[in-house]
Write an enzyme that holds these catalytic residues in place. Structure first.
Site, PDB file in Angstrom:
ATOM      1  N   CYS A  77       0.836  -1.203   0.000  1.00 26.62           N
ATOM      2  CA  CYS A  77       0.000   0.000   0.000  1.00 26.62           C
ATOM      3  C   CYS A  77       0.876   1.259   0.000  1.00 26.62           C
ATOM      4  O   CYS A  77       1.545   1.545  -0.983  1.00 26.62           O
ATOM      5  CB  CYS A  77      -0.993  -0.019   1.155  1.00 26.62           C
ATOM      6  SG  CYS A  77      -2.288   1.240   0.985  1.00 26.62           S
ATOM      7  N   HIS A 180      -4.120  -4.590  -0.136  1.00 29.15           N
ATOM      8  CA  HIS A 180      -3.770  -5.064   1.209  1.00 29.15           C
ATOM      9  C   HIS A 180      -3.869  -6.590   1.239  1.00 29.15           C
ATOM     10  O   HIS A 180      -4.970  -7.131   1.419  1.00 29.15           O
ATOM     11  CB  HIS A 180      -4.721  -4.466   2.244  1.00 29.15           C
ATOM     12  CG  HIS A 180      -4.475  -3.022   2.496  1.00 29.15           C
ATOM     13  ND1 HIS A 180      -3.504  -2.566   3.360  1.00 29.15           N
ATOM     14  CD2 HIS A 180      -5.050  -1.915   1.971  1.00 29.15           C
ATOM     15  CE1 HIS A 180      -3.507  -1.246   3.372  1.00 29.15           C
ATOM     16  NE2 HIS A 180      -4.433  -0.827   2.530  1.00 29.15           N
ATOM     17  N   GLU A 182      -3.091  -8.559   3.538  1.00 30.20           N
ATOM     18  CA  GLU A 182      -3.543  -9.008   4.862  1.00 30.20           C
ATOM     19  C   GLU A 182      -5.060  -8.927   5.012  1.00 30.20           C
ATOM     20  O   GLU A 182      -5.614  -9.484   5.953  1.00 30.20           O
ATOM     21  CB  GLU A 182      -2.838  -8.200   5.959  1.00 30.20           C
ATOM     22  CG  GLU A 182      -3.316  -6.782   6.155  1.00 30.20           C
ATOM     23  CD  GLU A 182      -2.821  -5.781   5.119  1.00 30.20           C
ATOM     24  OE1 GLU A 182      -3.178  -4.598   5.255  1.00 30.20           O
ATOM     25  OE2 GLU A 182      -2.087  -6.168   4.186  1.00 30.20           O
TER      26      GLU A 182
END
EC number: 4.3.2.10
Length: 198
Positions: A77, A180, A182
């Protein structure tokens, strides 16, 4: 395997640590240059504002540490944007790992396209690369960003929002993802797992 996650004044770091722990890794969050240099893998995550983040890195000498890294390195990011050469966000000179400019999304139709770009979108135009190994067909990832990296020779995947932009970059031992991982379910987990296996 020693995995250093670079600590700087940005958000979203904790969720990256949790995602790595779910893969069985034991990451350390650090802004210590020696810890970063001695790691087997380095991850540079974050959400935040480009000029403030660059100021933090420079104040601690981490800008040069990042430029000198020889082990596999992953920006996420804001981490992707700071690896580029310049960001339109507060006219910020960045790290210059990728000779790419970061620009702000300008919606042609504000009813159809909102800025920031938030939500799930598809990775397209994937090139052969170890980071992208064995991803599912039509992989979707989760985005939250107002700025994007232009397309370049280092682009190994794109996404379309308003127009095509760089989703993933690779140059030498540096990789970077705008989305992202995650927060991107199985696809994001696979991207992180692939990175740890490089």
């Amino acid at each position: 395997m020693k995995i250093a996650v670079i600590k700087y004044n940005s958000g979203n770091v904790q969720s990256v640590l949790y995602a790595l722990e779910r893969l069985g890794a034991h990451p350390i969050l650090t802004d210590d240059p020696n810890e970063i240099k001695s790691a087997d893998r380095v991850i540079f995550p974050g959400q935040g504002e480009a000029s403030t983040a660059m100021g933090y890195l420079k104040a601690r000498g981490l800008d040069q540490v990042i430029r000198d890294i020889k082990q596999p390195f992953l920006g996420v990011c804001l981490g992707l944007q700071l690896l580029c050469e310049h960001s339109e966000e507060n006219d910020t000179e960045c790290l210059g790992i990728f000779p790419v400019k970061v620009k702000k999304f300008i919606p042609e139709n504000s009813q159809e396209f909102k800025v920031p770009h938030v939500g799930w979108n598809e990775l397209e135009n994937l090139k052969a690369n170890p980071l992208l190994k064995d991803l599912p067909e039509n992989p979707f990832v989760y985005y939250v960003h107002s700025y994007y990296a232009e397309l370049s020779e280092a682009t190994i995947a794109t996404t379309h929002y308003i127009h095509d932009f760089t989703a993933i970059l690779n140059r030498d031992n540096y990789w970077a993802i705008q989305a992202h991982p995650e927060k991107s379910s199985e696809v994001g987990e696979k991207l992180l797992s692939n990175f740890l296996s490089i």
